[in-house]
Enzyme design. Structure first.
Site, short mmCIF file in Angstrom:
data_model
loop_
_atom_site.label_atom_id
_atom_site.label_comp_id
_atom_site.label_asym_id
_atom_site.label_seq_id
_atom_site.Cartn_x
_atom_site.Cartn_y
_atom_site.Cartn_z
N GLU A 134 -28.92 -38.59 22.10
CA GLU A 134 -28.28 -38.05 23.29
C GLU A 134 -29.35 -37.93 24.39
O GLU A 134 -30.31 -37.19 24.24
CB GLU A 134 -27.69 -36.66 23.00
CG GLU A 134 -26.96 -36.09 24.19
CD GLU A 134 -26.31 -34.74 23.91
OE1 GLU A 134 -26.99 -33.85 23.38
OE2 GLU A 134 -25.11 -34.59 24.22
N GLU A 140 -19.97 -26.24 19.66
CA GLU A 140 -19.70 -27.44 20.45
C GLU A 140 -21.05 -28.01 20.83
O GLU A 140 -21.76 -27.44 21.64
CB GLU A 140 -18.85 -27.05 21.67
CG GLU A 140 -18.09 -28.22 22.23
CD GLU A 140 -18.84 -28.88 23.36
OE1 GLU A 140 -19.62 -29.82 23.05
OE2 GLU A 140 -18.66 -28.49 24.50
N LYS A 163 -24.39 -14.82 26.70
CA LYS A 163 -25.73 -15.16 27.21
C LYS A 163 -25.69 -16.53 27.87
O LYS A 163 -25.44 -17.54 27.21
CB LYS A 163 -26.78 -15.20 26.08
CG LYS A 163 -28.19 -15.29 26.67
CD LYS A 163 -29.24 -15.77 25.71
CE LYS A 163 -29.54 -17.23 25.80
NZ LYS A 163 -30.12 -17.71 27.07
N VAL A 195 -30.09 -26.45 18.05
CA VAL A 195 -29.86 -25.00 18.08
C VAL A 195 -28.56 -24.67 17.33
O VAL A 195 -28.49 -23.66 16.62
CB VAL A 195 -29.83 -24.47 19.54
CG1 VAL A 195 -29.39 -23.02 19.59
CG2 VAL A 195 -31.21 -24.61 20.17
N THR A 241 -27.54 -29.83 19.38
CA THR A 241 -27.26 -29.87 17.95
C THR A 241 -28.35 -29.12 17.18
O THR A 241 -28.05 -28.43 16.19
CB THR A 241 -27.15 -31.33 17.49
OG1 THR A 241 -26.01 -31.90 18.17
CG2 THR A 241 -26.94 -31.45 16.00
N CYS A 262 -21.88 -33.27 27.49
CA CYS A 262 -21.91 -33.53 26.04
C CYS A 262 -21.00 -34.70 25.66
O CYS A 262 -21.29 -35.45 24.74
CB CYS A 262 -21.53 -32.28 25.27
SG CYS A 262 -20.05 -31.51 25.92
P1 NDP Z 1 -30.14 -25.44 23.99
O1 NDP Z 1 -29.23 -25.75 22.89
O2 NDP Z 1 -31.55 -25.04 23.67
O3 NDP Z 1 -29.56 -24.27 24.92
C1 NDP Z 1 -28.22 -23.90 24.98
C2 NDP Z 1 -28.11 -22.38 25.01
O4 NDP Z 1 -28.61 -21.83 23.80
C3 NDP Z 1 -28.93 -21.71 26.11
O5 NDP Z 1 -28.28 -20.54 26.53
C4 NDP Z 1 -30.20 -21.36 25.37
O6 NDP Z 1 -30.94 -20.34 25.99
C5 NDP Z 1 -29.67 -20.91 24.04
N1 NDP Z 1 -30.59 -21.00 22.94
C6 NDP Z 1 -31.74 -21.70 22.85
N2 NDP Z 1 -32.30 -21.53 21.63
C7 NDP Z 1 -31.47 -20.72 20.94
C8 NDP Z 1 -31.49 -20.19 19.62
N3 NDP Z 1 -32.46 -20.49 18.77
N4 NDP Z 1 -30.47 -19.40 19.23
C9 NDP Z 1 -29.46 -19.10 20.07
N5 NDP Z 1 -29.41 -19.56 21.32
C10 NDP Z 1 -30.39 -20.38 21.76
O7 NDP Z 1 -30.16 -26.67 24.97
P2 NDP Z 1 -31.35 -27.08 25.95
O8 NDP Z 1 -31.12 -26.35 27.18
O9 NDP Z 1 -32.69 -26.87 25.37
O10 NDP Z 1 -31.11 -28.63 26.08
C11 NDP Z 1 -31.68 -29.51 25.12
C12 NDP Z 1 -30.77 -30.65 24.81
O11 NDP Z 1 -29.57 -30.15 24.28
C13 NDP Z 1 -30.33 -31.46 26.01
O12 NDP Z 1 -31.26 -32.43 26.31
C14 NDP Z 1 -29.03 -32.03 25.53
O13 NDP Z 1 -29.29 -33.19 24.77
C15 NDP Z 1 -28.48 -30.95 24.64
N6 NDP Z 1 -27.50 -30.11 25.30
C16 NDP Z 1 -26.20 -30.25 24.96
C17 NDP Z 1 -25.26 -29.51 25.61
C18 NDP Z 1 -23.81 -29.65 25.30
O14 NDP Z 1 -22.98 -29.34 26.15
N7 NDP Z 1 -23.46 -30.05 24.11
C19 NDP Z 1 -25.60 -28.57 26.68
C20 NDP Z 1 -27.00 -28.43 26.91
C21 NDP Z 1 -27.89 -29.20 26.24
P3 NDP Z 1 -32.12 -20.73 27.01
O15 NDP Z 1 -31.48 -21.48 28.11
O16 NDP Z 1 -32.60 -19.41 27.42
O17 NDP Z 1 -33.10 -21.53 26.23
#
Ligand code: NDP
Length: 521
Positions: free
Chosen positions: A428, A297, A223, A279, A277, A331
Site C-alpha cells: 500500500e 478497517e 482519538k 497497528v 494494518t 484505503c
Molecule cells: P497508523 O495506523 O499508525 O495511525 C492510525 C491511527 O492510529 C492514528 O490515530 C494513530 O495515532 C493511531 N495509532 C498509532 N499507533 C497506534 C497503536 N500502537 N495503538 C493504537 N493506535 C495507534 O497510520 P499512520 O498514520 O502511521 O500511516 C501509516 C500507513 O498506514 C500509511 O502509509 C498507510 O499505508 C496506512 N494507513 C491506512 C489508513 C486507512 O484508512 N486504512 C489510514 C492511515 C494510514 P498517531 O496519529 O498519533 O500516530
C-alpha cells in the site's frame, strides 16, 4: 518523449488539445486571437482560493472530556501543521494514560446516567441536531479539513463534509428503530466505545464511528490522528452547540501509545480502529482474550479492472478518481489498474493525457485536483516506494507540473511494465501513484486482482451486466464498484477482509457493530 520532460508550453498545448477535443472542436483557433496555424491558446487558471478566515483557530486546544476542555496532565503539547506550507496551525494537548482513564470513566458515567437509557427518539434528536450543525458549519469544516489535512477544498467541500453530515442524518433515523432494524433480537448498546481514527479523512472517519455508536446508545472516547486533530476538536464544539449531554463524546489527543492505552483500557466495551494494518494487528493482539467487540478497517491495494468493452471515457475518469482522489491517501484507492491487453496502449495514452491536466497545488484553491501529502513521513514513504518501483524496472510517467516550493507535495505518478511481484504492485503506497498491469481473460484478471494480502475494494468496468456479476462473485474484496469507483453512501456497508480487517461500517451492518443482540454481537 515523456511528458515529465515536457516544457510548460507543451503542457499547456496538451491541455488545450484535450479541452478542444472534449468539446468536439478542432484545434485551429479563430484568427482574431492572433495565433498562427497549430498554435494553442495559452490556458492558465486564475487563483481561486477559498477564504481561510472562516476558520478561527485558537493557539492551543486541550482535551475534550466531560463536555469541557481540560489541560493534559502531562503539561505537554504538540503542534499540528499545515501540510501545504509546513507552518504550525495550533498546539494540541498530549494526553497521558491518566487522562485516558479519566475520559473512559466519564464516558462510563455518561452511559449509565444519561445516554444508555435515553429513549431512542431522544438520542435521535441530538444526532439530527449534530447533522444540521455540521451542514450549517460546512464551509468552516471544509476549510479546516483542507488546512489540517492537505486535501483539495473541492473534495472536503463536496465529499468529506456532506458525507459526514449524511452519516449523522442516516443513523439519527435508526436511533428509535433498533427493534425494527434487528427484530426479535432485543438490541442493547455495548457501553463505552474506544475509537481511533487516521489522518486521511479526519471528519468523515469520526462520523463513521461516532454516528452509529451514539445512535445505538453507546458513549465514546475518540482519538484522532496526531497530524489531523483539529476537526475532532472542532466537532467537540459541535457537541456543545448541540447540547449533547456531557461525557457522551470525549476527544483525547496524543501519540499512538495513547491510542493503544485507550483501546486496552479495561472499562472499554467496544473498539473501532481505522488505520494501518500493522497497528490493526497490534490492536488485535492486545485485545485477544478480552470480551471487547472489535472492528478493524485497515489498508488496501484495490484492483480497478478495465475490460475492452468498458465505457472508456467514464473508465478514464473512474481510474483518475480511483487513485488521485485525496492524493491517493485512501484505503480503498484503486492503486492497481488492470487493463485488458487489447486496449491497453490507447487506454494508457489517454490516461497519461488526462493525468497531465491534473492541477497540483494549494489545497485551498478551488481548482486544485491534487493537494498536499498529509505528513512528511508519508511523503518519504511514497518517495521510497516510487524509487523501489523504478529500481525494479517499471516505467515511470509523471506529468510536467510545477510543485509549490514549500509543503509536502508529490506529482501524480503512473507506472507501466509493472511486475506482479513488484513492491509497487503489492504494498500500500497511500499516495498518488498508480501501477498499471494488463490481462487477457476474465479469469486472469481475477487471478491477478486477488493476488494481494489485502481485500478491501475493487472496481470492474464493462458494459456486460453478466460479466459484472461474475467478477463480483470471484473478487475477494469487501466492496466492488461496477462502472464507478470510490462511491460512498451511509446506507452501504464498507469494510474488508484478509489483511484489510474485519467488520463493517455504514448501513445496518455498521449499526450492528455497536449493539449486543445476544447472538455474538
Ligand atoms: P497508523 O495506523 O499508525 O495511525 C492510525 C491511527 O492510529 C492514528 O490515530 C494513530 O495515532 C493511531 N495509532 C498509532 N499507533 C497506534 C497503536 N500502537 N495503538 C493504537 N493506535 C495507534 O497510520 P499512520 O498514520 O502511521 O500511516 C501509516 C500507513 O498506514 C500509511 O502509509 C498507510 O499505508 C496506512 N494507513 C491506512 C489508513 C486507512 O484508512 N486504512 C489510514 C492511515 C494510514 P498517531 O496519529 O498519533 O500516530
Amino acid at each position: 518523449m515523456s511528458a515529465r520532460k515536457a516544457a510548460p508550453g507543451q503542457r499547456r498545448a496538451l491541455i488545450a488539445r484535450q479541452r478542444s477535443a472534449e468539446v468536439g472542436r478542432g484545434t485551429s483557433m479563430p484568427s482574431s486571437w492572433g495565433l498562427g496555424d497549430g498554435q494553442q491558446i495559452p490556458w492558465e487558471y486564475a487563483p481561486a482560493p477559498e477564504a481561510r478566515e472562516i476558520v478561527q483557530l485558537k493557539s492551543r486546544y486541550g482535551l475534550f472530556v466531560g463536555g469541557k476542555e481540560i489541560a493534559p496532565r502531562s503539561g505537554q503539547w504538540f503542534t499540528t501543521v499545515d501540510p501545504a506550507t509546513e507552518e504550525p496551525l495550533a498546539e494540541i494537548a498530549r494526553a497521558t494514560v491518566q487522562d485516558v482513564d479519566q475520559a473512559v470513566g466519564v464516558a462510563r458515567r455518561a452511559f449509565r446516567r444519561d445516554w444508555g437509557s435515553l429513549p431512542g427518539s431522544e438520542r435521535a434528536k441530538y444526532l439530527f441536531r449534530i447533522a444540521r450543525i455540521l451542514q450549517e458549519r460546512s464551509r468552516e469544516f471544509a476549510v479546516l479539513e483542507s488546512l489540517d489535512g492537505g486535501k483539495p477544498i473541492k473534495e472536503s467541500r463536496d465529499v468529506d463534509v456532506p458525507l459526514a453530515a449524511a452519516h449523522f442524518w442516516y443513523y439519527a433515523g435508526w436511533a428509535d428503530k433498533l427493534e425494527y432494524a434487528f427484530p426479535n433480537r432485543d438490541p442493547q448498546p455495548l457501553g463505552v466505545a474506544a475509537q481511533v481514527i487516521p489522518w486521511n479523512f479526519p471528519l468523515l472517519m469520526l462520523a463513521w464511528k461516532i454516528a452509529p455508536a451514539l445512535a445505538a446508545g453507546n458513549t465514546v472516547v475518540l482519538k484522532p490522528a496526531s497530524s489531523t486533530p483539529l476537526s475532532a476538536l472542532f466537532f467537540a464544539d459541535v457537541c456543545r452547540q448541540a447540547d449533547l449531554p456531557a461525557g457522551v463524546v470525549n476527544i483525547i489527543t496524543g501519540p499512538g501509545e495513547i491510542g493503544l492505552a485507550l483501546v486496552k483500557h479495561p472499562d472499554v466495551d467496544k473498539v473501532a480502529f481505522t488505520g494501518s494494518t500493522v497497528v490493526g494487528k497490534e490492536i488485535g493482539r492486545a485485545l485477544a482474550g478480552t470480551n471487547k467487540a472489535l472492528t478493524l478497517e485497515l489498508g488496501g491495494k484495490a484492483a480497478n479492472i478495465i475490460f475492452d468493452d468498458a465505457p472508456i471515457d467514464q473508465a478514464i475518469e473512474g481510474v483518475i478518481n480511483g487513485i488521485y482522489f485525496n492524493q491517493g491517501e485512501v484505503c480503498c484507492a484503486g492503486s492497481r489498474l488492470f487493463v485488458q491487453e487489447s486496449i491497453a496502449d490507447p487506454f494508457i495514452e489517454r490516461l497519461k493525457d488526462r493525468l497531465s491536466t491534473l492541477r497540483v497545488g494549494d489545497p485551498l484553491d478551488k481548482n486544485t485536483d491534487v493537494g498536499a501529502i498529509n505528513n512528511a513521513a508519508q511523503l518519504a514513504k511514497i518517495e521510497e516506494l516510487v524509487e523501489a518501483g523504478q529500481a525494479e524496472g517499471a516505467d515511470i510517467y509523471q506529468p510536467a507540473c510545477e510543485l509549490p516550493a514549500r509543503g509536502w507535495f508529490f506529482r501524480p505518478t503512473l507506472f507501466t511494465n509493472v511486475a506482479q511481484s513488484s513492491r509497487i504492485a503489492q504494498e500500500e503506497i497511500f499516495g498518488p501513484v498508480l501501477s498499471v498491469l494488463t490481462f487477457r481473460t476474465p479469469a486472469e484478471a481475477v487471478e491477478k486482482a486477488n493476488n494481494t494480502a489485502y481485500g478491501l475494494s475493487a472496481g470492474v468496468w464493462t458494459e456486460k451486466g453478466s460479466r459484472i456479476l461474475n467478477m463480483v462473485s470471484q473478487l475477494r474484496a469487501g466492496v466492488v464498484w461496477a462502472n464507478t469507483f470510490n462511491r460512498f453512501d451511509p446506507t452501504s456497508p464498507f469494510g474488508g477482509y484478509k489483511e484489510s480487517g474485519f467488520g463493517r461500517e455504514g448501513g445496518l451492518h455498521g449499526l450492528l457493530a455497536y449493539l449486543d443482540t445476544g447472538d455474538g454481537h
